[in-house]
Design a protein around this motif. Structure first.
Motif, mmCIF file in Angstrom:
data_model
loop_
_atom_site.group_PDB
_atom_site.id
_atom_site.type_symbol
_atom_site.label_atom_id
_atom_site.label_comp_id
_atom_site.label_asym_id
_atom_site.label_seq_id
_atom_site.Cartn_x
_atom_site.Cartn_y
_atom_site.Cartn_z
ATOM 1 N N UNK A 27 0.916 -1.146 -0.136
ATOM 2 C CA UNK A 27 -0.041 -0.104 0.099
ATOM 3 C C UNK A 27 0.865 1.154 -0.079
ATOM 4 N N UNK A 28 1.485 1.577 -1.154
ATOM 5 C CA UNK A 28 2.402 2.587 -1.205
ATOM 6 C C UNK A 28 1.895 4.056 -0.666
ATOM 7 N N UNK A 29 0.529 4.170 -0.797
ATOM 8 C CA UNK A 29 0.174 5.499 -0.539
ATOM 9 C C UNK A 29 -0.065 5.474 1.190
ATOM 10 N N UNK A 30 -0.140 4.507 1.818
ATOM 11 C CA UNK A 30 -0.337 4.445 3.264
ATOM 12 C C UNK A 30 0.593 5.641 3.913
ATOM 13 N N UNK A 31 0.028 6.286 4.840
ATOM 14 C CA UNK A 31 0.732 7.346 5.604
ATOM 15 C C UNK A 31 0.865 6.851 7.267
ATOM 16 N N UNK A 137 -1.729 -4.915 10.181
ATOM 17 C CA UNK A 137 -2.013 -3.371 9.741
ATOM 18 C C UNK A 137 -2.634 -3.647 8.215
ATOM 19 N N UNK A 138 -1.908 -4.401 7.560
ATOM 20 C CA UNK A 138 -2.438 -4.718 6.036
ATOM 21 C C UNK A 138 -3.853 -5.408 6.145
ATOM 22 N N UNK A 139 -3.987 -6.076 6.901
ATOM 23 C CA UNK A 139 -5.335 -6.793 7.107
ATOM 24 C C UNK A 139 -6.396 -5.763 7.417
ATOM 25 N N UNK A 140 -6.201 -5.034 8.430
ATOM 26 C CA UNK A 140 -7.037 -3.873 8.714
ATOM 27 C C UNK A 140 -7.133 -2.860 7.566
#
Length: 188
Positions: A27-31, A137-140
Motif C-alpha cells: 500500500x504505497x500511499x499509506x501514511x 496493519x495490512x489486514x485492517x
C-alpha cells in the motif's frame, strides 16, 4: 496508520517503522502519523525515520507537542492505531482510539492483553515482530468492515468498563468491602 505517545524504543516505534516499510510495498500511499512530544523521540527512532527511502519519507507525518484537545482530531485522522509498546501500564491511548471508534493493534504483553481481546476488538502481535505487525496493519487496511467492527466493539467496552463513573463505582465498592471487613474496636 497512527501512533500516539512517547516515541522511543520501548514504545515499539522502531518495530512500527520497520513494519511500515513492508506495508508500503503493498500500500504505497499509506501514511504513518506519529503524534507525541518531540523531546521524547529518542535517537534510534530519529535514525530510523531518517533512513527511510526517499519515496517513503514523504509518507510520514509528525505531529509534535500537540495539545490534549487535539487528541480526538488526531484519532479521527487515522484508520488504525498501532501501539506495539513493550512497556505499558494500562494503554490509555487504546481507550482513546476506541472512543473514536478506531481499531487498535498492540503488542502481546500482559498489560495490553488485559485491555485488548485479540481478534474481537483489536489485534495483539508478537513484541518486536515487524512482520507480524505489518500483516495485521495490512489486514485492517484491506478490510473496512473489520476496522468498523473492532472500533465499535472497543467503544462498547470502554463505555461498559472504563468510564470515570464505572471506575469510581468499582473503587467505592472496594472501599466499602474493606471497611466492612475491618475489625471493629469495641472500646468506644
Amino acid at each position: 496508520v497512527g501512533f500516539v505517545g512517547r516515541q522511543d524504543t520501548h514504545k515499539g516505534l522502531p518495530t512500527l517503522i520497520d513494519a511500515m516499510r513492508q506495508v508500503w510495498q503493498h500500500v504505497p500511499d499509506a501514511v504513518l502519523l506519529l503524534a507525541g512530544p518531540k523531546a521524547h523521540r529518542n535517537a534510534e527512532v530519529s535514525q530510523r525515520l531518517e533512513s527511510l527511502a526517499r519515496e517513503n519519507s514523504g509518507q510520514v507525518l509528525c505531529i509534535d507537542d500537540f495539545r490534549d484537545a487535539e487528541g480526538p482530531s488526531i484519532m479521527a485522522a487515522i484508520d488504525v492505531l498501532a501501539m506495539p509498546s513493550v512497556e505499558e501500564g494500562f494503554g490509555m491511548v487504546t481507550i482513546e482510539a476506541w472512543m473514536c471508534r478506531r481499531p487498535v493493534i498492540g503488542a502481546d504483553i500482559a498489560p495490553t492483553r488485559c485491555v485488548i481481546e485479540n481478534g474481537m476488538d483489536g489485534w495483539l502481535v508478537e513484541p518486536g515482530n515487524a512482520g507480524d505487525l505489518a500483516g495485521r496493519i495490512l489486514q485492517l487496511l484491506a478490510d473496512p468492515q473489520q476496522r468498523r467492527n473492532f472500533g465499535e466493539r472497543g467503544r462498547g467496552k470502554v463505555l461498559q468498563k472504563y468510564t470515570w463513573e464505572r471506575v469510581t463505582d468499582i473503587w467505592e465498592a472496594a472501599y466499602r468491602r474493606a471497611i466492612a471487613a475491618a475489625p471493629r474496636n469495641s472500646t468506644a
